[in-house]
Design an enzyme around this catalytic site. Structure first.
Site, PDB file in Angstrom:
ATOM      1  N   CYS A 178       3.624   3.000   9.208  1.00  0.00           N
ATOM      2  CA  CYS A 178       3.870   4.325   8.622  1.00  0.00           C
ATOM      3  C   CYS A 178       4.413   5.280   9.682  1.00  0.00           C
ATOM      4  O   CYS A 178       3.807   5.440  10.741  1.00  0.00           O
ATOM      5  CB  CYS A 178       2.586   4.890   8.027  1.00  0.00           C
ATOM      6  SG  CYS A 178       2.823   6.510   7.247  1.00  0.00           S
ATOM      7  N   GLY A 182       7.466  -2.608  -2.996  1.00  0.00           N
ATOM      8  CA  GLY A 182       6.958  -1.253  -2.844  1.00  0.00           C
ATOM      9  C   GLY A 182       7.262  -0.384  -4.050  1.00  0.00           C
ATOM     10  O   GLY A 182       6.776  -0.636  -5.156  1.00  0.00           O
ATOM     11  N   PRO A 231       0.850  -1.196   0.000  1.00  0.00           N
ATOM     12  CA  PRO A 231       0.000   0.000   0.000  1.00  0.00           C
ATOM     13  C   PRO A 231       0.884   1.245   0.000  1.00  0.00           C
ATOM     14  O   PRO A 231       1.802   1.350   0.813  1.00  0.00           O
ATOM     15  CB  PRO A 231      -0.793  -0.137   1.308  1.00  0.00           C
ATOM     16  CG  PRO A 231       0.028  -1.032   2.177  1.00  0.00           C
ATOM     17  CD  PRO A 231       0.782  -1.942   1.265  1.00  0.00           C
ATOM     18  N   MET A 232       0.628   2.177  -0.908  1.00  0.00           N
ATOM     19  CA  MET A 232       1.445   3.393  -1.003  1.00  0.00           C
ATOM     20  C   MET A 232       0.538   4.597  -1.205  1.00  0.00           C
ATOM     21  O   MET A 232      -0.217   4.661  -2.178  1.00  0.00           O
ATOM     22  CB  MET A 232       2.443   3.253  -2.160  1.00  0.00           C
ATOM     23  CG  MET A 232       3.527   2.209  -1.913  1.00  0.00           C
ATOM     24  SD  MET A 232       4.674   1.984  -3.290  1.00  0.00           S
ATOM     25  CE  MET A 232       3.717   0.925  -4.373  1.00  0.00           C
TER      26      MET A 232
END
Length: 335
Positions: free
Chosen positions: A100, A235, A17-18
């Site tokens: 994060c 990523g 997830p980015m």
């Protein structure tokens, strides 16, 4: 190996997830490149899921399956409700972000700072697990620790605490995070990678599904880290140089098949692009995810230039993509 959440092989290859990157258009493109990969949404805060525009935040195309919803938050009740909503929307997994390190995330008391509060993470996971259908696993993406935490036993104790709450799948970014003094970008580069911690965790907790993330940019990296683990998560390499994702998928799942050509893969996206255009979606929202497809190839810069300069114009359509491909072909022939 199987677990109550399903086959461990479901996490053999995934795309991280980015934020601002892995939106629905990006994921459809990545699905074409990697038919076997598990895809993740951008992180969405639980409160946004509950109170926000769900079509905008949660909508996805059926081709994306298997696709996971990543949630941010630290309130068990809110996360449970968001998990219910995500499952109702058809997501195959709900993942809790415990990795994060951004200031904004810390200010909301979620993300990597939760590594310091394993009991709270366990409460969140337990609530999410109770809210999820049996066929929708609740998973965690975490770091090795934060700040001065430099002890493998502390990391393993965090995993054990959360596992007791019902989490059987851990995606581990094999670095710790500094909550102060480093930017999110620096936190992806400066803290040293400790792949051996992730492999040790899998050896010591073989009943858990353990996937590794962090610094994996090539097929060789993926093949080196895969043995002994249940999966690898890619990523920024998958975003900046998306063809690498195709090569990784081939290497892991169909090594006897030759990779497809970049142009052939891209043209498979045409029906989706034209459907988006028909619904009033501007080409630039899709094309921004395509810019790195010819990275490092003759004509790659021209491909990027044609797309990035032309897509913002009103009325830009698939013919612009073909012009970009043609520019690449001409440059490649000249080279």
């Amino acid at each position: 190996m199987t677990t109550e959440t399903g086959p461990a092989g479901e996490w053999r290859l995934s795309v991280a997830p980015m934020m601002d990157w892995t939106d629905r258009h990006c994921r459809v493109f990545h699905r074409l490149l990697a038919p076997n990969a598990r895809l993740y949404t951008e992180m969405v805060h639980a409160q946004a899921v509950i109170h926000g525009d769900r079509e905008r935040l949660l909508g996805f195309d059926a081709v994306e399956h298997p696709v996971a919803l990543q949630l941010g938050g630290s309130d068990p009740a809110h996360l449970a409700e968001a998990t219910r909503i995500g499952a109702d929307w058809g997501y195959d997994e709900v993942n809790l972000n415990v990795g994060c390190p951004s200031d904004r995330v810390q200010a909301g008391r979620f993300g990597a700072c939760l590594m310091k509060e394993p009991a709270l993470v366990a409460d969140c996971v337990a609530a999410m697990h109770a809210a999820a259908p049996a066929n929708v696993p609740v998973t965690v993406k975490c770091r090795l620790g934060v700040d001065e935490m430099e002890d493998y036993d502390v990391f393993r104790a965090f995993v054990d605490t959360v596992a007791l709450a019902g989490c059987r799948v851990f995606v581990v970014h094999a670095r710790k995070a500094w909550l102060q003094g480093l930017s999110p970008k620096e936190n992806r580069e400066i803290p040293p990678l400790r792949y051996e911690w992730v492999h040790r965790l899998k050896r010591e907790r073989p009943d858990l599904v353990v996937a590794i993330n962090g610094g994996l940019a090539t097929v060789e990296d993926v093949l080196a880290q895969s043995p002994g683990l249940d999966g690898v998560m890619i990523g920024r390499a998958a975003y900046h140089e998306p063809y690498r994702l195709h090569l990784m998928d081939r290497a892991l799942f169909t090594p006897s098949q030759a990779p497809e050509e970049r142009a052939d893969l891209l043209r498979k996206l045409r029906p989706y692009v034209e459907d988006c255009l028909g619904r009033g979606v501007a080409l630039k929202h899709v094309s921004r995810h395509l810019l790195g497809l010819f990275h490092g190839q003759p004509g790659g810069r021209l491909f990027r230039q044609v797309l990035s300069e032309g897509a913002p114009h009103a009325g830009a359509g698939w013919e612009l993509v073909e012009r970009a491909l043609a520019a690449t072909t001409r440059r490649g022939a000249a080279a």
